[in-house]
Write a protein that holds these residues in place. Structure first.
Motif, PDB file in Angstrom:
ATOM      1  N   VAL A  39       0.991  -1.127   0.185  1.00 17.68           N
ATOM      2  CA  VAL A  39      -0.009  -0.108   0.120  1.00 17.68           C
ATOM      3  C   VAL A  39       0.966   1.215   0.068  1.00 17.68           C
ATOM      4  O   VAL A  39       0.502   2.198  -0.500  1.00 17.68           O
ATOM      5  N   ARG A  40       1.916   1.401   1.012  1.00 17.66           N
ATOM      6  CA  ARG A  40       2.736   2.342   0.720  1.00 17.66           C
ATOM      7  C   ARG A  40       3.605   2.654  -0.478  1.00 17.66           C
ATOM      8  O   ARG A  40       3.540   3.682  -1.072  1.00 17.66           O
ATOM      9  N   ARG A  82      -7.531   8.795  -1.911  1.00 18.14           N
ATOM     10  CA  ARG A  82      -8.482   7.835  -2.634  1.00 18.14           C
ATOM     11  C   ARG A  82      -7.694   6.628  -3.332  1.00 18.14           C
ATOM     12  O   ARG A  82      -7.836   6.365  -4.647  1.00 18.14           O
ATOM     13  N   ILE A  83      -7.026   6.188  -2.729  1.00 17.63           N
ATOM     14  CA  ILE A  83      -5.815   5.160  -3.249  1.00 17.63           C
ATOM     15  C   ILE A  83      -6.872   3.921  -3.245  1.00 17.63           C
ATOM     16  O   ILE A  83      -6.615   2.728  -4.133  1.00 17.63           O
ATOM     17  N   LEU A  84      -7.619   3.547  -2.268  1.00 19.91           N
ATOM     18  CA  LEU A  84      -8.151   2.259  -2.007  1.00 19.91           C
ATOM     19  C   LEU A  84      -9.496   2.295  -2.804  1.00 19.91           C
ATOM     20  O   LEU A  84     -10.393   3.015  -2.425  1.00 19.91           O
ATOM     21  N   ASN A  85      -9.427   1.126  -3.833  1.00 18.94           N
ATOM     22  CA  ASN A  85     -10.770   0.916  -4.461  1.00 18.94           C
ATOM     23  C   ASN A  85     -11.501   1.868  -5.028  1.00 18.94           C
ATOM     24  O   ASN A  85     -12.843   1.974  -4.687  1.00 18.94           O
ATOM     25  N   LEU A 121     -11.177  -6.595  14.309  1.00 23.57           N
ATOM     26  CA  LEU A 121     -10.468  -6.404  13.124  1.00 23.57           C
ATOM     27  C   LEU A 121      -9.065  -5.874  12.886  1.00 23.57           C
ATOM     28  O   LEU A 121      -8.840  -4.976  13.754  1.00 23.57           O
ATOM     29  N   ASP A 122      -7.956  -6.499  12.221  1.00 26.88           N
ATOM     30  CA  ASP A 122      -6.745  -5.777  12.013  1.00 26.88           C
ATOM     31  C   ASP A 122      -7.082  -5.199  10.675  1.00 26.88           C
ATOM     32  O   ASP A 122      -7.147  -6.036   9.642  1.00 26.88           O
ATOM     33  N   VAL A 123      -6.566  -3.939  10.292  1.00 28.85           N
ATOM     34  CA  VAL A 123      -6.936  -3.223   8.947  1.00 28.85           C
ATOM     35  C   VAL A 123      -5.710  -2.232   8.658  1.00 28.85           C
ATOM     36  O   VAL A 123      -5.161  -1.707   9.434  1.00 28.85           O
ATOM     37  N   VAL A 124      -5.202  -2.391   7.276  1.00 28.31           N
ATOM     38  CA  VAL A 124      -4.178  -1.685   6.675  1.00 28.31           C
ATOM     39  C   VAL A 124      -4.983  -0.596   6.185  1.00 28.31           C
ATOM     40  O   VAL A 124      -5.910  -0.528   5.028  1.00 28.31           O
ATOM     41  N   LEU A 125      -4.467   0.608   6.509  1.00 27.87           N
ATOM     42  CA  LEU A 125      -5.212   1.943   5.970  1.00 27.87           C
ATOM     43  C   LEU A 125      -4.621   2.390   4.912  1.00 27.87           C
ATOM     44  O   LEU A 125      -3.389   1.592   4.464  1.00 27.87           O
ATOM     45  N   ALA A 126      -4.945   3.448   4.103  1.00 26.68           N
ATOM     46  CA  ALA A 126      -4.446   3.936   2.777  1.00 26.68           C
ATOM     47  C   ALA A 126      -2.976   4.536   3.166  1.00 26.68           C
ATOM     48  O   ALA A 126      -2.398   4.551   2.050  1.00 26.68           O
ATOM     49  N   GLY A 159     -10.225   0.558   3.921  1.00 26.04           N
ATOM     50  CA  GLY A 159      -9.005  -0.327   4.455  1.00 26.04           C
ATOM     51  C   GLY A 159      -8.868  -1.566   3.945  1.00 26.04           C
ATOM     52  O   GLY A 159      -9.954  -1.935   3.411  1.00 26.04           O
ATOM     53  N   ILE A 160      -7.879  -2.361   4.175  1.00 28.93           N
ATOM     54  CA  ILE A 160      -7.776  -3.856   3.862  1.00 28.93           C
ATOM     55  C   ILE A 160      -7.702  -4.816   4.953  1.00 28.93           C
ATOM     56  O   ILE A 160      -6.595  -4.595   5.690  1.00 28.93           O
ATOM     57  N   VAL A 161      -8.589  -5.574   5.241  1.00 29.05           N
ATOM     58  CA  VAL A 161      -8.577  -6.281   6.491  1.00 29.05           C
ATOM     59  C   VAL A 161      -7.289  -7.352   6.464  1.00 29.05           C
ATOM     60  O   VAL A 161      -7.457  -7.991   5.339  1.00 29.05           O
ATOM     61  N   VAL A 162      -6.866  -7.490   7.452  1.00 22.93           N
ATOM     62  CA  VAL A 162      -5.717  -8.413   7.357  1.00 22.93           C
ATOM     63  C   VAL A 162      -5.980  -9.519   8.363  1.00 22.93           C
ATOM     64  O   VAL A 162      -5.007 -10.625   8.358  1.00 22.93           O
TER      65      VAL A 162
END
Length: 516
Positions: free
Chosen positions: A85-86, A474-477, A195-200, A232-235
């Motif tokens: 993501v980074r 607005r990186i995510l989806n 949830l553990d979530v990776v943010l933008a 975010g992306i759930v991990v």
């Protein structure tokens, strides 16, 4: 600007985006060689769509005209998701999170200007705690596989989408998936604790609680459930487990007609029994299943309520429910285990899609007391638009999966507008009955226009504000789940849908082979 100027501008933008993705893939290979990344090619075309937006006849990757898919990354840890993501953000490349690709709304569709982050290799069951009745899982764990692992502990994970054999927990969370057992156990949200979530920005946050109770701060876990990867992306997910019922029993209740069956559903609600599953089949659905699966359900009645009871007191539940349904005209039967298994298989896989017909498969919901009214609207739509309309529904919570069809005319190569017109009108009728445009499949791309019919201007503004707070670039989806905010008068719901003719929604008719 002339047409030629516009084309030149679009071509330049496409070239720049492609160059950014190429640079990103090269950067990842140099800086993070442990992460497998496939560059854009015909071999990644599968990752450009989900089940809703898949091409009718996909070409072989070796064909000269085969479409080119997006670049795809396969992280194997939460840290690798953060790194991806980074890196994508640094290169200005937007990211499409993807689970098993079994979605039915276009939420995982991607272009060659994007990076798909697939969670299919994040497939570990990290912990099973019988005393806490929780499991901690990565998003790539398949729903059915989790329940296999839980069997020795006498526990099960209740959410039950029809695609449970192939859908991943992460995808279920992204769409707040429902399924058959919602009548008693609720949708995915009711079984997600944390949830553990990776943010933008690549940061990793934990939301929710491992404990059953917990009200510290805002309920961010529920915010991420159903957010379709735009926040975010759930991990990792901590999910709630339940004891496997001591027994289960299948009951069929056949009625003489669709109308009689929909009105008979109220007898279940008014009884003291709470089935785990309540599925309703109207007459054309029974006819369609018989034709496709070579069964004889229609010979038993003009509509069917298929019911599963579970837990203690199964005989008392059966007696009370059978009496309630018999009083409203049902022909009730307790099915053998063999016949029950066949019936549930038909529910999940029995609807056919003949090649000589166009189809739109949909997902709407209404308050369950309004089910008779929504089914009564089908003949009106058929007469008005020249289509056929049927629906199987999760009647315990009012979620319908209508199937709108029309025969293909000679030489016809594209779906007719009347299919989309009829689907849009059905959505408007559902909204007028207090319903929603999607009960469990999500908005994705194919229902953006319809979601704008349901949500007020202020509600859309609030959703965009949440998106901007968590993903300002607005990186995510991007372009998924949240309809663009409108300008001007707030008229999100026409209170008199039947009085107007409507243009087709800007969507491609889906060719669902499963409904949830």
């Amino acid at each position: 600007m002339t047409t030629l100027d516009t084309r030149a501008t679009d071509a330049a933008a496409t070239a720049a985006a492609t160059a950014s993705v190429t640079a990103l893939v090269g950067d990842l290979a140099a800086r993070h060689p442990q992460i497998e990344v496939w560059p854009s090619s015909a071999g990644t075309a599968l990752y450009s769509h989900d089940r809703a937006t898949a091409p009718a006849a996909p070409e072989e990757p070796t064909a000269p005209s085969a479409p080119v898919g997006p670049a795809v990354a396969f992280p194997a840890s939460a840290a690798e998701v953060q790194q991806l993501v980074r890196a994508a953000s640094a290169h200005g490349v937007t990211v499409v999170p993807r689970g098993a690709g079994s979605g039915l709304s276009g939420g995982a569709s991607a272009s060659t200007a994007q990076l798909v982050i697939s969670t299919e290799r994040l497939d570990r069951i990290i912990e099973i705690s019988p005393l806490d009745e929780v499991a901690v899982v990565e998003p790539g764990v398949i729903n059915a596989d989790l329940n296999v692992e839980l069997e020795p502990f006498g526990l099960f994970y209740a959410p039950d989408p029809a695609s449970f054999e192939i859908s991943s927990i992460g995808g279920n969370i992204a769409t707040n998936a429902g399924g058959l057992r919602c009548a008693k156990y609720g949708v995915t949200r009711e079984s997600v604790l944390a949830l553990d979530v990776v943010l933008a920005d690549g940061s990793l946050i934990s939301v929710g609680h491992r404990s059953i109770k917990g009200v510290t701060g805002l309920d961010l876990a529920s915010l991420f459930v159903g957010s379709e990867g735009v926040l975010g992306i759930v991990v990792s997910a901590t999910v709630r487990l339940r004891p496997v019922p001591v027994t289960r029993r299948t009951i069929t209740a056949f009625f003489d007609s669709t109308d009689a069956g929909t009105r008979g559903l109220g007898a279940i609600t008014l009884s003291p029994v709470r089935p785990s599953v309540i599925e309703f089949f109207d007459e054309p659905s029974l006819v369609g299943i018989d034709a496709f699966s070579h069964t004889a359900l229609r010979e038993r009645g003009g509509s069917l309520i298929l019911i599963e009871l579970d837990g203690y007191g199964i005989d008392e539940q059966t007696a009370d429910l059978s009496a309630a349904l018999t009083r409203v005209g049902a022909r009730v039967r307790v099915e053998s285990e063999t016949d029950a298994a066949a019936l549930w298989h038909l529910r999940r896989h029995g609807r056919g899609f003949p090649a000589d017909r166009w189809f739109i498969g949909e997902d709407i919901a209404v308050p369950k007391s309004r089910l008779p009214e929504i089914y009564a609207a089908f003949p009106v739509l058929e007469a008005r638009f020249g289509v056929s309309v049927s629906a199987v529904s999760h009647a315990g919570d009012g979620n319908l999966h209508p199937l709108i069809a029309r025969a293909k005319a000679p030489g016809e190569t594209t779906p007719p507008a009347e299919l989309q017109d009829a689907a849009t009108e059905l959505v408007r009728i559902a909204l007028a009955l207090g319903g929603t445009v999607t009960g469990e499949h999500g908005v994705g791309t194919v229902k953006l226009d319809w979601s704008a019919l349901e949500l007020s201007q202020r509600s859309l503004e609030a959703q965009h504000a949440v998106k901007a707070a968590l993903d300002p670039d607005r990186i995510l989806n991007p372009g998924k789940a949240i309809s663009p905010a409108r300008r001007g008068t707030d008229q999100h719901l026409d209170p008199h849908p039947a009085q107007h003719h409507h243009t087709a929604a800007s969507r491609t008719p889906s060719k669902e082979t499963r409904t949830s």
